[in-house]
Motif scaffolding. Structure first.
Motif, PDB file in Angstrom:
ATOM      1  N   MET A   1      77.305  53.763  31.408  1.00 30.12           N
ATOM      2  CA  MET A   1      78.023  52.557  31.013  1.00 30.12           C
ATOM      3  C   MET A   1      78.011  52.441  29.492  1.00 30.12           C
ATOM      4  SD  MET A   1      77.375  48.582  32.174  1.00 30.12           S
ATOM      5  CE  MET A   1      75.628  48.686  31.799  1.00 30.12           C
ATOM      6  N   ARG A   2      79.176  52.327  28.892  1.00 30.34           N
ATOM      7  CA  ARG A   2      79.277  52.200  27.452  1.00 30.34           C
ATOM      8  C   ARG A   2      79.508  50.745  27.072  1.00 30.34           C
ATOM      9  NH1 ARG A   2      83.244  57.306  25.789  1.00 30.34           N
ATOM     10  NH2 ARG A   2      81.889  58.970  26.588  1.00 30.34           N
ATOM     11  N   TYR A   3      78.696  50.267  26.170  1.00 26.40           N
ATOM     12  CA  TYR A   3      78.877  48.909  25.677  1.00 26.40           C
ATOM     13  C   TYR A   3      78.400  48.862  24.233  1.00 26.40           C
ATOM     14  CZ  TYR A   3      73.907  48.633  26.922  1.00 26.40           C
ATOM     15  OH  TYR A   3      72.568  48.877  27.037  1.00 26.40           O
ATOM     16  N   THR A   4      78.713  47.769  23.573  1.00 24.39           N
ATOM     17  CA  THR A   4      78.329  47.623  22.177  1.00 24.39           C
ATOM     18  C   THR A   4      77.812  46.218  21.927  1.00 24.39           C
ATOM     19  OG1 THR A   4      79.100  47.919  19.899  1.00 24.39           O
ATOM     20  CG2 THR A   4      80.606  46.836  21.417  1.00 24.39           C
ATOM     21  N   GLN A   5      77.030  46.067  20.866  1.00 22.96           N
ATOM     22  CA  GLN A   5      76.582  44.755  20.424  1.00 22.96           C
ATOM     23  C   GLN A   5      77.417  44.393  19.203  1.00 22.96           C
ATOM     24  OE1 GLN A   5      72.391  44.415  19.695  1.00 22.96           O
ATOM     25  NE2 GLN A   5      72.487  42.262  19.144  1.00 22.96           N
ATOM     26  N   GLU A   6      78.031  43.210  19.260  1.00 25.43           N
ATOM     27  CA  GLU A   6      78.986  42.835  18.214  1.00 25.43           C
ATOM     28  C   GLU A   6      78.812  41.359  17.849  1.00 25.43           C
ATOM     29  OE1 GLU A   6      83.706  43.816  17.354  1.00 25.43           O
ATOM     30  OE2 GLU A   6      83.006  43.643  19.424  1.00 25.43           O
ATOM     31  N   VAL A   7      78.892  41.075  16.554  1.00 23.20           N
ATOM     32  CA  VAL A   7      78.872  39.695  16.086  1.00 23.20           C
ATOM     33  C   VAL A   7      80.318  39.213  16.039  1.00 23.20           C
ATOM     34  CG1 VAL A   7      78.295  38.139  14.192  1.00 23.20           C
ATOM     35  CG2 VAL A   7      76.759  40.029  14.773  1.00 23.20           C
ATOM     36  N   CYS A   8      80.626  38.207  16.852  1.00 27.81           N
ATOM     37  CA  CYS A   8      82.013  37.805  17.083  1.00 27.81           C
ATOM     38  C   CYS A   8      82.253  36.367  16.625  1.00 27.81           C
ATOM     39  CB  CYS A   8      82.357  37.919  18.566  1.00 27.81           C
ATOM     40  SG  CYS A   8      81.974  39.536  19.285  1.00 27.81           S
ATOM     41  N   GLY A   9      83.316  36.171  15.866  1.00 32.70           N
ATOM     42  CA  GLY A   9      83.661  34.841  15.420  1.00 32.70           C
ATOM     43  C   GLY A   9      84.513  34.095  16.430  1.00 32.70           C
ATOM     44  N   ILE A  10      84.289  32.791  16.545  1.00 31.10           N
ATOM     45  CA  ILE A  10      85.103  31.954  17.426  1.00 31.10           C
ATOM     46  C   ILE A  10      86.368  31.545  16.679  1.00 31.10           C
ATOM     47  CG2 ILE A  10      85.217  29.779  18.705  1.00 31.10           C
ATOM     48  CD1 ILE A  10      82.180  29.936  19.050  1.00 31.10           C
ATOM     49  N   SER A  11      87.521  31.996  17.169  1.00 37.01           N
ATOM     50  CA  SER A  11      88.783  31.668  16.501  1.00 37.01           C
ATOM     51  C   SER A  11      89.523  30.516  17.177  1.00 37.01           C
ATOM     52  CB  SER A  11      89.697  32.902  16.457  1.00 37.01           C
ATOM     53  OG  SER A  11      89.975  33.368  17.765  1.00 37.01           O
ATOM     54  N   PHE A  12      89.109  30.183  18.406  1.00 40.41           N
ATOM     55  CA  PHE A  12      89.754  29.098  19.153  1.00 40.41           C
ATOM     56  C   PHE A  12      88.771  28.552  20.161  1.00 40.41           C
ATOM     57  CE2 PHE A  12      91.914  27.664  23.010  1.00 40.41           C
ATOM     58  CZ  PHE A  12      92.832  26.757  22.524  1.00 40.41           C
ATOM     59  N   LYS A  13      88.764  27.236  20.314  1.00 48.46           N
ATOM     60  CA  LYS A  13      87.911  26.602  21.323  1.00 48.46           C
ATOM     61  C   LYS A  13      88.587  25.334  21.806  1.00 48.46           C
ATOM     62  CE  LYS A  13      83.772  23.927  22.098  1.00 48.46           C
ATOM     63  NZ  LYS A  13      82.786  23.055  21.452  1.00 48.46           N
ATOM     64  N   LYS A  14      88.581  25.132  23.121  1.00 57.01           N
ATOM     65  CA  LYS A  14      89.190  23.933  23.691  1.00 57.01           C
ATOM     66  C   LYS A  14      88.540  23.612  25.025  1.00 57.01           C
ATOM     67  CE  LYS A  14      93.676  22.035  25.163  1.00 57.01           C
ATOM     68  NZ  LYS A  14      95.129  22.330  25.361  1.00 57.01           N
ATOM     69  N   GLN A  15      88.321  22.335  25.284  1.00 50.76           N
ATOM     70  CA  GLN A  15      87.882  21.899  26.607  1.00 50.76           C
ATOM     71  C   GLN A  15      89.128  21.728  27.460  1.00 50.76           C
ATOM     72  OE1 GLN A  15      85.184  18.610  26.689  1.00 50.76           O
ATOM     73  NE2 GLN A  15      85.169  18.459  28.922  1.00 50.76           N
TER      74      GLN A  15
END
Length: 258
Positions: A1-15
């Motif tokens: 299984m290939r996966y990565t660790q990444e620091v990801c920015g939130i570009s959109f958020k909505k309830q």
């Protein structure tokens, strides 16, 4: 299984419904590798264990993934309080996703509650050849109806209290549909009791069915063994790790009585 660790920015958020949040993350590496039905594991502040969240949409060219989750505990409560511009530490994509066949196949996609989001990429793949049946407690909890319609799928909405769509369960709507229409494949994600009913109907109509199992997870990579579910094959019954061997299984693989 290939996966990565990444620091990801939130570009959109909505309830988008009571207690349910929609977030888009800038995650070029994960987006490039992700497939329908996989998930990510998100580090939540102050908690040792990451929280697994299904991937709702994959935008490879834009380098984005979309997640939709319901607040159910400390981790998801913390995540719900994050804002656009915040960054998250994410591992993914994880697990084995859905097997997508010829896009000309006629498919039915059945989602229950918060199990609905990982089914959106499937509907996008099959487009007008997909019929999406979704079930929620009440009208205010219904999500993604416009998203499924936007990719060309026919939609059938069910609610437990009859406040929107059909008053009844997704399995009842599926049974009526299969009695009148042809279907090549069935995909489902949601409560186990619902998926068991879907699997029974698929077997009765001799239609291949893929199910996405939802279990509590620890590590998310198959090491801790806390997310096992009952499965079976020609060698008998055994336990499989949902995070590693799944979360997607053939409905005939699952031991629904465990």
């Amino acid at each position: 299984m290939r996966y990565t660790q990444e620091v990801c920015g939130i570009s959109f958020k909505k309830q988008i419904a009571p207690g349910i949040f929609d977030i888009v993350l800038s995650s070029p590496k994960i987006a490039q590798a992700a497939k329908a039905g996989q998930f990510v594991n998100i580090l939540c502040d102050g908690l040792t264990l990451r929280r697994p969240i299904s991937i709702c949409a994959i935008e490879k060219e834009e380098g984005n993934i979309r997640i939709i989750f319901e607040v159910r505990g400390k981790g998801t409560d913390w995540l719900s309080k994050c804002s656009e511009g915040d960054v998250l530490d994410i591992i993914g994509p994880l697990g084995h996703g859905f097997l997508l066949k010829d896009s000309s196949k006629k498919v039915v996609i059945i989602g229950g509650g918060i199990g609905t989001p990982p089914l959106l990429p499937i509907a996008k793949f099959y487009g007008e050849n997909a019929t999406v049946i979704t079930g929620f407690r009440t009208a205010s909890a219904a999500i993604l109806q416009e998203d499924f319609s936007a990719v060309g799928a026919d939609t059938i909405l069910c609610t437990d209290d009859g406040s929107a769509g059909i008053h009844g369960f997704t399995t009842q709507a599926l049974e009526r549909y299969l009695n009148k229409n042809s279907c090549d494949l069935i995909y489902t994600c949601g409560p186990k009791v619902m998926m068991k009913g879907v699997a029974m109907l698929a077997a009765q109509h001799n239609i291949p069915c893929q199910v996405s199992m939802e279990e509590r997870m620890g590590c998310g990579i198959g090491a801790c063994l806390c997310c096992v579910c009952g499965t079976k094959d020609d060698k008998g019954k055994h336990l499989s790790r949902v995070c590693l061997n799944g979360p997607v299984f053939s409905s005939t693989e699952v031991d629904w009585d465990v």
